[in-house]
Design a protein around this motif. Sequence first.
Motif, short mmCIF file in Angstrom:
data_model
loop_
_atom_site.label_atom_id
_atom_site.label_comp_id
_atom_site.label_asym_id
_atom_site.label_seq_id
_atom_site.Cartn_x
_atom_site.Cartn_y
_atom_site.Cartn_z
N VAL A 217 -11.38 -47.72 1.27
CA VAL A 217 -10.16 -48.44 0.86
C VAL A 217 -9.17 -47.50 0.20
O VAL A 217 -9.54 -46.71 -0.66
CB VAL A 217 -10.51 -49.58 -0.12
CG1 VAL A 217 -9.29 -50.02 -0.90
CG2 VAL A 217 -11.11 -50.76 0.62
N SER A 218 -7.91 -47.60 0.62
CA SER A 218 -6.88 -46.77 0.00
C SER A 218 -5.59 -47.57 -0.19
O SER A 218 -5.21 -48.35 0.68
CB SER A 218 -6.57 -45.55 0.87
OG SER A 218 -7.64 -44.65 0.85
N PRO A 219 -4.93 -47.34 -1.32
CA PRO A 219 -3.59 -47.90 -1.50
C PRO A 219 -2.56 -47.00 -0.83
O PRO A 219 -2.79 -45.80 -0.67
CB PRO A 219 -3.41 -47.90 -3.02
CG PRO A 219 -4.32 -46.83 -3.52
CD PRO A 219 -5.39 -46.60 -2.49
N HIS A 220 -1.45 -47.61 -0.41
CA HIS A 220 -0.37 -46.86 0.23
C HIS A 220 0.97 -47.37 -0.31
O HIS A 220 1.04 -48.46 -0.87
CB HIS A 220 -0.39 -47.08 1.75
CG HIS A 220 -1.67 -46.68 2.41
ND1 HIS A 220 -1.97 -45.39 2.76
CD2 HIS A 220 -2.75 -47.41 2.77
CE1 HIS A 220 -3.17 -45.34 3.32
NE2 HIS A 220 -3.67 -46.56 3.34
N LEU A 255 -7.00 -56.10 -3.47
CA LEU A 255 -6.62 -55.05 -4.43
C LEU A 255 -5.39 -55.51 -5.22
O LEU A 255 -4.38 -55.91 -4.65
CB LEU A 255 -6.31 -53.73 -3.70
CG LEU A 255 -5.92 -52.58 -4.63
CD1 LEU A 255 -7.07 -52.19 -5.55
CD2 LEU A 255 -5.47 -51.37 -3.82
N GLU A 256 -5.51 -55.42 -6.53
CA GLU A 256 -4.46 -55.93 -7.41
C GLU A 256 -3.11 -55.27 -7.13
O GLU A 256 -3.01 -54.06 -6.94
CB GLU A 256 -4.85 -55.67 -8.87
CG GLU A 256 -3.74 -55.95 -9.86
CD GLU A 256 -4.23 -56.63 -11.12
OE1 GLU A 256 -5.35 -56.33 -11.55
OE2 GLU A 256 -3.48 -57.46 -11.65
N GLY A 257 -2.08 -56.10 -7.12
CA GLY A 257 -0.72 -55.59 -7.03
C GLY A 257 -0.19 -55.38 -5.63
O GLY A 257 0.97 -55.01 -5.45
N THR A 258 -1.02 -55.61 -4.61
CA THR A 258 -0.58 -55.33 -3.25
C THR A 258 0.08 -56.56 -2.62
O THR A 258 -0.23 -57.69 -2.96
CB THR A 258 -1.77 -54.91 -2.36
OG1 THR A 258 -2.80 -55.89 -2.46
CG2 THR A 258 -2.31 -53.58 -2.81
N SER B 203 -9.71 -54.05 -8.93
CA SER B 203 -9.25 -52.67 -9.11
C SER B 203 -9.74 -51.84 -7.93
O SER B 203 -10.68 -52.22 -7.22
CB SER B 203 -9.82 -52.11 -10.41
OG SER B 203 -11.22 -51.98 -10.27
N LEU B 204 -9.10 -50.70 -7.74
CA LEU B 204 -9.56 -49.78 -6.69
C LEU B 204 -10.99 -49.33 -6.99
O LEU B 204 -11.82 -49.21 -6.08
CB LEU B 204 -8.61 -48.58 -6.62
CG LEU B 204 -8.78 -47.65 -5.43
CD1 LEU B 204 -8.58 -48.40 -4.13
CD2 LEU B 204 -7.80 -46.48 -5.53
N GLU B 243 -16.62 -52.31 -16.27
CA GLU B 243 -16.13 -53.64 -15.90
C GLU B 243 -16.12 -53.83 -14.38
O GLU B 243 -16.25 -54.95 -13.89
CB GLU B 243 -14.71 -53.81 -16.47
CG GLU B 243 -14.24 -55.26 -16.52
CD GLU B 243 -12.80 -55.37 -17.05
OE1 GLU B 243 -12.48 -54.72 -18.07
OE2 GLU B 243 -11.99 -56.09 -16.42
N ASP B 244 -15.95 -52.73 -13.64
CA ASP B 244 -15.92 -52.81 -12.18
C ASP B 244 -17.26 -53.27 -11.59
O ASP B 244 -17.33 -53.65 -10.42
CB ASP B 244 -15.55 -51.45 -11.57
CG ASP B 244 -14.12 -51.05 -11.90
OD1 ASP B 244 -13.28 -51.95 -12.04
OD2 ASP B 244 -13.85 -49.84 -12.01
N ALA B 245 -18.33 -53.19 -12.38
CA ALA B 245 -19.66 -53.53 -11.86
C ALA B 245 -19.99 -55.00 -12.03
O ALA B 245 -21.06 -55.45 -11.61
CB ALA B 245 -20.72 -52.66 -12.54
N GLU B 246 -19.08 -55.80 -12.62
CA GLU B 246 -19.34 -57.23 -12.81
C GLU B 246 -19.50 -57.94 -11.47
O GLU B 246 -18.74 -57.70 -10.54
CB GLU B 246 -18.18 -57.89 -13.58
CG GLU B 246 -18.26 -57.70 -15.08
CD GLU B 246 -17.03 -58.26 -15.78
OE1 GLU B 246 -16.31 -59.07 -15.17
OE2 GLU B 246 -16.80 -57.87 -16.93
#
Lengths: 327, 327
Positions: A217-220, A255-258, B203-204, B243-246
Amino acid sequence: MDWSPLKHLVETHRNWILLSHAKPDGDAIGSLLGLAAAIRSTGAMATPILEGGLPSRYRFMDPNGWLVLRDNVSQDLWTNADALAVVDTGTWNQLGHWAEKVRAFPRFKMVIDHHFTQDAIASVNFITTDPEANCRLIYEAGRSLGFVPDALAAQALYIGLATDTGWFRHGNTKPESFGLAFELVNLGANPTLIYREIYERSSLGKLRLSGRLLSRVSPHLNGQVVGSEILFGDWADIGAIPEDAEDLIDLVRVLEGTRVGFVLVERNPGETRGSLRGRDGFDVAALAQTFGGGGHKAAAGFSFHGSAQEAKGLLLERLRERLAPNT
Amino acid sequence: MDWSPLKHLVETHRNWILLSHAKPDGDAIGSLLGLAAAIRSTGAMATPILEGGLPSRYRFMDPNGWLVLRDNVSQDLWTNADALAVVDTGTWNQLGHWAEKVRAFPRFKMVIDHHFTQDAIASVNFITTDPEANCRLIYEAGRSLGFVPDALAAQALYIGLATDTGWFRHGNTKPESFGLAFELVNLGANPTLIYREIYERSSLGKLRLSGRLLSRVSPHLNGQVVGSEILFGDWADIGAIPEDAEDLIDLVRVLEGTRVGFVLVERNPGETRGSLRGRDGFDVAALAQTFGGGGHKAAAGFSFHGSAQEAKGLLLERLRERLAPNT
């Protein structure tokens, strides 16, 4: 919807064929089984026919084997039927293999559907785009016949309602969605069992393919876009099959913000399938159309002759134009 | 539940402190905000206090800043309050930092809770284990005060209902869950927006950590068990935080045909956290107890001094004994 004509129609036609769209989803199968139960409750016969096979995740819906697969349909079935109902679609192309049969069917035809696009298939139409799921229309149709769903019919209708609303979270969910769910669960639909059957029976291939996808996964474009891909080598590497790639976009788009999410899947070398999801009004159907694809504003797809890498390059280029001036 | 005493209690106490359990979930926060709105609607003051901070995924629930974080609580607040309500818990240890304050509070105390385990915290108790979510009790409490939730209070109560039932799919979901959802969505709760805020802001780091975990998924013991792990090196490698592991276990446990799912997370070298899920009656709480952990029959956890590899060896050994003679 005025259902008053239906009672007479079912009283005067005693052998029904029921059809829905190709690649049936929960709402199509729920509509077929629900309407079959409603018509049969009047003493008439109703045979729901699939355009192809029954997806494995929905097999539990039909423990009594009412659904007839395409390959098991006899000519007698068509000859003996005096009425035909098309549910959860209203267009010839969605009927796939059965389109010509329906066109040639010389006796009574009706459509019960909640989609916008309609061809002139039938002489009697119960069509409205208001309902979040076609199974709501089937529920109402059944009530107009005096039908009270048993647990199995309630389950079928619940599945149409729940899957077409993304389990009560998509934008088409309304207060009445919960109202109908309340009634159907009261009648015997079991949400816990249904959820598990439909959504919690992943193959090992699907889990590992999901892992491969999420690892990439990647943001762009300043975080406005998120994407990932499955490469041709992954299939053999993981031991996954094409069915394992269904719905992968749902893992990526969160993904947050996309505003836009994409997944590119190399089915074969030089053959890539793209899935797109849009948020906050971004129109991915228009984007998919530039690749010769289509869909809804929030969910669309396309096929591409070339690698995932090539598709990604083009996609990001076109996204950059469309997302400007924010980028 | 007989709510008739509540009206008089709220009429005679005009400055309330509201508390819930540490590590608040949607039902705790929904209960705090919902009860605050109900009490304030009578003209009294009610201040909901958290045991620590407000998890980011729930921040949208409190646009008006009613919730007071632990570090912002003044002594005046405690001195001026003439009543205290504890919601969504009934045990001292769950009150964490506030347990001693509650114990020492010399004026009126009550508990509204739906959990089985209860200490003798208060003189007035509205406690029943029937409701699927504590927010149902808060909704009823509000009604007994003549309170009709506005959109924000309806949202708070809906969130308690939806999160405690796993968005209407866990075994505690009942017809009335949909009935209450119908009412709350009618009052202005927006399921689509709420789902997105709570569940679709990854989150990423979380996505890539999920990818790492799913790439390592393996079946064990003839396919009765599925498990995976996060190793200590993954954190820096991926750029993920604890937190990412929740909730990672939810990605793994869905492998078809399994009765037990586990995820082992190396927080630090030689420090592993285990999450367990059981199906079809398999008791993972009993298994977790052999590691000094605990939980519910279907969901439990433990901490382990050692690597994930060592924990896995022991876990599979104990699972083999418990799953015999099927293995």
